[in-house]
Design an enzyme around this catalytic site. Structure first.
Site, PDB file in Angstrom:
ATOM      1  N   ASP A 239      -6.869   4.424  -4.773  1.00 38.06           N
ATOM      2  CA  ASP A 239      -7.498   4.351  -3.403  1.00 38.06           C
ATOM      3  C   ASP A 239      -8.064   5.582  -3.232  1.00 38.06           C
ATOM      4  O   ASP A 239      -8.312   6.445  -4.303  1.00 38.06           O
ATOM      5  CB  ASP A 239      -6.569   3.888  -2.316  1.00 38.06           C
ATOM      6  CG  ASP A 239      -7.538   3.388  -1.137  1.00 38.06           C
ATOM      7  OD1 ASP A 239      -7.993   2.389  -1.104  1.00 38.06           O
ATOM      8  OD2 ASP A 239      -7.124   4.213   0.056  1.00 38.06           O
TER       9      ASP A 239
ATOM     10  N   LYS B 267       1.033  -1.131  -0.190  1.00 37.02           N
ATOM     11  CA  LYS B 267      -0.100   0.140   0.008  1.00 37.02           C
ATOM     12  C   LYS B 267       0.980   1.167  -0.024  1.00 37.02           C
ATOM     13  O   LYS B 267       1.962   1.322   0.601  1.00 37.02           O
ATOM     14  CB  LYS B 267      -0.875   0.130   1.291  1.00 37.02           C
ATOM     15  CG  LYS B 267      -2.103   0.854   1.115  1.00 37.02           C
ATOM     16  CD  LYS B 267      -3.400   0.152   0.548  1.00 37.02           C
ATOM     17  CE  LYS B 267      -4.546   1.267   0.171  1.00 37.02           C
ATOM     18  NZ  LYS B 267      -5.371   0.605  -0.461  1.00 37.02           N
TER      19      LYS B 267
HETATM   20  P1  NDP Z   1     -12.807   7.968  -3.225  1.00 36.00           P
HETATM   21  O1  NDP Z   1     -11.684   8.913  -2.997  1.00 36.00           O
HETATM   22  O2  NDP Z   1     -13.209   7.687  -4.741  1.00 36.00           O
HETATM   23  O3  NDP Z   1     -14.051   8.134  -2.435  1.00 36.00           O
HETATM   24  C1  NDP Z   1     -13.981   8.274  -1.044  1.00 36.00           C
HETATM   25  C2  NDP Z   1     -15.184   8.838  -0.432  1.00 36.00           C
HETATM   26  O4  NDP Z   1     -15.079   8.625   1.168  1.00 36.00           O
HETATM   27  C3  NDP Z   1     -15.506  10.314  -0.622  1.00 36.00           C
HETATM   28  O5  NDP Z   1     -16.783  10.416  -0.713  1.00 36.00           O
HETATM   29  C4  NDP Z   1     -14.621  10.902   0.363  1.00 36.00           C
HETATM   30  O6  NDP Z   1     -15.423  12.420   0.847  1.00 36.00           O
HETATM   31  C5  NDP Z   1     -14.993   9.968   1.556  1.00 36.00           C
HETATM   32  N1  NDP Z   1     -14.166  10.230   2.966  1.00 36.00           N
HETATM   33  C6  NDP Z   1     -12.713   9.889   2.549  1.00 36.00           C
HETATM   34  N2  NDP Z   1     -12.215  10.364   3.580  1.00 36.00           N
HETATM   35  C7  NDP Z   1     -13.074  10.429   4.456  1.00 36.00           C
HETATM   36  C8  NDP Z   1     -12.952  10.672   6.042  1.00 36.00           C
HETATM   37  N3  NDP Z   1     -11.862  10.881   6.580  1.00 36.00           N
HETATM   38  N4  NDP Z   1     -14.284  11.059   6.642  1.00 36.00           N
HETATM   39  C9  NDP Z   1     -15.420  10.910   5.890  1.00 36.00           C
HETATM   40  N5  NDP Z   1     -15.504  10.599   4.565  1.00 36.00           N
HETATM   41  C10 NDP Z   1     -14.348  10.382   3.922  1.00 36.00           C
HETATM   42  O7  NDP Z   1     -12.130   6.820  -2.800  1.00 36.00           O
HETATM   43  P2  NDP Z   1     -12.711   5.159  -2.976  1.00 36.00           P
HETATM   44  O8  NDP Z   1     -14.150   5.112  -2.939  1.00 36.00           O
HETATM   45  O9  NDP Z   1     -11.903   4.616  -4.081  1.00 36.00           O
HETATM   46  O10 NDP Z   1     -12.247   4.591  -1.678  1.00 36.00           O
HETATM   47  C11 NDP Z   1     -13.527   4.306  -0.693  1.00 36.00           C
HETATM   48  C12 NDP Z   1     -12.915   3.191   0.587  1.00 36.00           C
HETATM   49  O11 NDP Z   1     -12.818   2.167  -0.203  1.00 36.00           O
HETATM   50  C13 NDP Z   1     -11.687   3.391   1.224  1.00 36.00           C
HETATM   51  O12 NDP Z   1     -11.732   2.783   2.520  1.00 36.00           O
HETATM   52  C14 NDP Z   1     -10.881   2.486   0.296  1.00 36.00           C
HETATM   53  O13 NDP Z   1      -9.407   2.111   0.837  1.00 36.00           O
HETATM   54  C15 NDP Z   1     -11.579   1.308  -0.122  1.00 36.00           C
HETATM   55  N6  NDP Z   1     -11.435   0.368  -1.026  1.00 36.00           N
HETATM   56  C16 NDP Z   1     -11.195   1.070  -2.447  1.00 36.00           C
HETATM   57  C17 NDP Z   1     -10.781   0.349  -3.562  1.00 36.00           C
HETATM   58  C18 NDP Z   1     -10.977   0.619  -4.821  1.00 36.00           C
HETATM   59  O14 NDP Z   1     -11.060  -0.060  -5.756  1.00 36.00           O
HETATM   60  N7  NDP Z   1     -11.099   2.079  -4.906  1.00 36.00           N
HETATM   61  C19 NDP Z   1     -10.588  -1.509  -3.292  1.00 36.00           C
HETATM   62  C20 NDP Z   1     -10.835  -1.751  -2.064  1.00 36.00           C
HETATM   63  C21 NDP Z   1     -11.207  -0.916  -0.885  1.00 36.00           C
HETATM   64  P3  NDP Z   1     -14.565  13.441   0.631  1.00 36.00           P
HETATM   65  O15 NDP Z   1     -14.674  13.689  -0.948  1.00 36.00           O
HETATM   66  O16 NDP Z   1     -15.187  14.648   1.272  1.00 36.00           O
HETATM   67  O17 NDP Z   1     -13.209  13.283   1.146  1.00 36.00           O
END
Ligand code: NDP
Length: 451
Positions: free
Chosen positions: A171, A131
């Site tokens: 991510d 990571k």
């Molecule tokens: P994105 O950046 O596309 O979206 C993240 C979302 O979560 C946004 O809506 C963001 O809001 C919100 N967010 C991020 N940090 C925080 C925080 N500290 N508090 C509240 N809201 C938060 O990321 P992904 O959709 O790719 O990832 C989401 C989750 O899924 C993560 O935990 C990631 O590790 C996990 N994941 C992702 C994978 C992938 O293929 N993309 C694979 C496996 C797991 P804002 O825009 O306001 O920051």
């Protein structure tokens, strides 16, 4: 062995982890959760003690930390910190995403890399765990600023990665745009066009279904869990958090399966749309988040539904909850409210979104609970499929990749069932995923000697 003795062993081991890795709270949390499942299993298989597997598997093979200087639009120098954790390569090249978010630090990336080892093992594909990322915040930056940052980040990272060594992906904060800029820089410096990153654009080596894979995969996994109780998504009310990549495709697949998603969130609040987020509204969310890069509040303004600033959606009544934002976004109290309101299935699209107290509530109430390392493994599994296509220099159809993803999620569910079914028939998916993921990695480490 009695529970008390197991607890003592867990605490003793955790004391060494805390002493060696002070102030890395999320890493402590992730290790504890895994060893609580593994130590009872090791009691029956003492070879893992004599081979010092726990000591080895919790120590990264390599940690890289580096300066990322870049020039902003005003011509001023900015400095961020870059990281790559190469955690374990026993079953394949390091594989795992890059996260760009101001909260990123060593402890968070070590927790994610550690989880990734078990997750990647569960997919059945030959991928080790890693990571990385940076405390850079892409929000509010121009495309050119993001590009200059990505180029600087890759200028250092490219010395350490490669298609047979370490293959990063996206991510939080790293989507198609960022992968494109980083891939371009890697190619320029190394003078080679290889599958060094996944989540690439369709025109230059990306796989169909990769953008959808984590969200779709989580819904496939939840569907398998629901089936064990003779249920399905049809007619179910579903709460979803986040509004990024994972959340968007979660909503798309739940809609296809006949469920109704009623919430989405970002770091500033959540929207509640009792009528459901249909295909048209989802299209708006995709535009809002992927192109305009705006806030989720604008959804409420456009469609006239409720918006709750600085709150999370877990007080909304639902049958199924699919947390898809970030770590520790459901605490023990919120888990109790979910269960009290009738929620009987929680499946984690995000990594470790439930605190240990929340997990305890789910297990105590015997609801269906799919931990992230199993439920969201569809993302990395499809990255693995992208690597295969790159190596073969072939491109599979959408249907072919989706069918493989679906089958992998079914297989992961079976593995969890195999290792997690208790005497009373309850499936503890936490134990199932931890032990199922551990066995393959640990046995490979033993085969390869003390490395
Ligand atoms: P994105 O950046 O596309 O979206 C993240 C979302 O979560 C946004 O809506 C963001 O809001 C919100 N967010 C991020 N940090 C925080 C925080 N500290 N508090 C509240 N809201 C938060 O990321 P992904 O959709 O790719 O990832 C989401 C989750 O899924 C993560 O935990 C990631 O590790 C996990 N994941 C992702 C994978 C992938 O293929 N993309 C694979 C496996 C797991 P804002 O825009 O306001 O920051």
């Amino acid at each position: 062995m009695k529970n008390e003795a197991i607890e003592q062993k867990v605490n003793k081991f955790m004391a060494t982890i805390v002493a060696k890795n002070p102030s890395e709270l999320e890493f402590h949390q992730a290790v504890r959760e895994v060893i609580e499942s593994i130590i009872p299993f090791m009691e029956e298989h003492p070879i893992y003690y004599s081979e010092r597997i726990l000591e080895r598997i919790t120590e990264p093979e390599r940690v890289l930390m580096f300066r990322v200087p870049w020039i902003d639009d005003k011509g001023e120098i900015q400095v961020n910190r870059g990281f790559r954790i190469e955690m374990n390569s026993a079953i394949g090249p390091y594989k795992g995403g890059l996260r760009f978010h101001p909260t990123v630090n060593l402890g968070i990336l070590k927790f994610l890399a550690f989880e990734q080892v078990f997750k990647n093992s569960l997919t059945t594909l030959p991928m080790g765990g890693g990571k990385g990322g940076s405390d850079f915040d892409p929000k509010g930056k121009s495309d050119k600023e993001v590009m200059r940052f990505c180029q600087s980040f890759m200028t250092e990272l490219c010395r350490h990665i490669g298609p047979d060594t370490d293959v990063p992906a996206g991510d939080i904060g790293v989507g198609g745009r960022e992968i494109g800029y980083m891939f371009g820089q890697y190619k320029r410096i190394r003078n080679e066009f290889t599958g060094v990153l996944t989540g690439k654009g369709r025109l230059w080596g990306g796989s169909l279904i990769r953008p959808e894979a984590t969200g779709y995969g989580n819904v496939y996994f939840a569907q398998e869990m629901l089936k064990t109780r003779g249920e399905s998504f049809k007619g179910k009310v579903v709460t979803v958090s986040g509004s990024g990549n994972v959340a968007q495709y979660t909503v798309e697949k739940v809609n296809e399966f006949g469920g109704k998603c009623v919430t989405l969130s970002d770091s500033e609040g959540f929207i509640y749309d009792a009528k459901g987020i249909d295909a048209e509204k989802l299209k708006f969310v995709m535009y809002l988040k992927n192109e305009k890069r705006g806030r989720i509040k604008e959804y409420a303004d456009k469609f006239g539904c409720d918006y709750f600033p600085n709150e999370r959606p877990w007080g909304i009544k639902c049958d199924v909850a699919l947390p898809s934002a970030t770590q520790n976004e459901i605490n023990g109290e919120e888990a109790k409210i979910l269960v009290k309101n009738g929620c009987y299935c929680v499946s984690e699209g995000a990594n470790m979104p439930s605190t240990p107290e929340a997990v305890e509530v789910y297990i105590k109430n015997k609801i269906l609970f799919g931990p992230g390392k199993a439920a969201n493994a569809g993302g990395v599994a499809t990255s693995g499929l992208e690597m295969s296509q790159n190596s073969l220099r072939l491109s599979w159809t959408r249907e072919e990749v989706d069918a493989r993803l679906h089958q992998i999620m079914k297989d992961i569910h079976e593995t969890c069932k195999k290792y997690g079914t208790k005497e009373d028939g309850y499936i503890n998916y936490v134990d199932g995923a931890n032990v199922g993921g551990f066995v393959k990695v640990a046995n490979s480490m033993i085969d390869q000697g003390a490395v």
